[in-house]
Design an enzyme around this catalytic site. Structure first.
Site, short mmCIF file in Angstrom:
data_model
loop_
_atom_site.label_atom_id
_atom_site.label_comp_id
_atom_site.label_asym_id
_atom_site.label_seq_id
_atom_site.Cartn_x
_atom_site.Cartn_y
_atom_site.Cartn_z
N HIS A 20 0.97 -1.14 0.18
CA HIS A 20 0.14 0.01 0.19
C HIS A 20 0.61 1.27 -0.11
CE1 HIS A 20 -3.18 2.64 2.04
NE2 HIS A 20 -3.48 2.72 0.90
N ASP A 28 6.96 7.43 -21.14
CA ASP A 28 7.10 7.35 -22.80
C ASP A 28 8.82 7.04 -22.85
OD1 ASP A 28 8.82 9.68 -22.17
OD2 ASP A 28 6.96 10.92 -22.72
N HIS A 100 6.18 19.09 -14.82
CA HIS A 100 6.90 18.04 -15.33
C HIS A 100 8.36 17.73 -14.50
CE1 HIS A 100 8.09 14.86 -18.09
NE2 HIS A 100 9.04 15.49 -18.70
N TYR A 122 4.81 13.97 -22.89
CA TYR A 122 4.17 13.60 -21.37
C TYR A 122 3.33 12.64 -21.14
CZ TYR A 122 5.81 18.68 -21.39
OH TYR A 122 6.61 19.82 -21.41
N ASN A 124 3.22 10.04 -19.40
CA ASN A 124 3.85 9.49 -18.29
C ASN A 124 2.96 9.38 -17.10
OD1 ASN A 124 6.68 9.40 -19.37
ND2 ASN A 124 6.26 11.81 -19.32
#
EC number: 5.4.99.62
Length: 137
Positions: A20, A28, A100, A122, A124
């Site tokens: 957990h 990418d 980012h 982006y 990801n």
């Protein structure tokens, strides 16, 4: 021999070992992998496998409670952003949107980064594991 599910032994092992709040990243082919973080490289060619293919497969096999994406995905990659919204609706999953740079910093704490062949910007996501005995999402 395993009959189905995720056949990649590295991904299957990581998923079996998650606890957990542990995190994994699907990225990418250009996302940097921090030193010390396991890279599971699935990239075969540009676009193969796609971010969407890998995210959809992981959705089937990983209980997640939250997702983390870089804010630019909303405008720079609306197609993959829509895929994430479909699979992880904001009314059922906690969403974290950051710069980012903050996203890349967060990858340092992931158990692994699964590298796809995706070439769109982006593409990801960081998935945070939920308890498997919590209500199914």
């Amino acid at each position: 021999m395993q009959k189905g599910g995720i056949l990649n032994s590295h991904i299957a092992k990581v998923l079996a070992d998650l606890g957990h709040t542990d995190t994994i990243c699907i990225g990418d082919c250009g996302l940097p992998v921090p030193t010390g973080v396991l890279k599971i490289d699935l990239a075969l060619a540009f676009g193969t496998p796609s971010f969407e293919q890998v995210v959809r497969l992981l959705k089937e096999h990983m209980q997640a409670e939250s997702i983390h994406v870089a804010e630019p995905i909303k405008t720079e990659n609306p197609r993959n952003y829509a895929v994430l919204q479909e699979l992880y609706p904001e009314d059922r999953y906690a969403w974290r949107l950051t710069s980012h740079e903050e996203f890349k910093e967060a990858t340092k704490h992931c158990k692994c980064i699964i590298r796809t062949g995706e070439t769109t910007p982006y593409a990801n996501v960081i998935l945070q594991a939920d308890c498997i005995f919590n209500e199914e999402k």
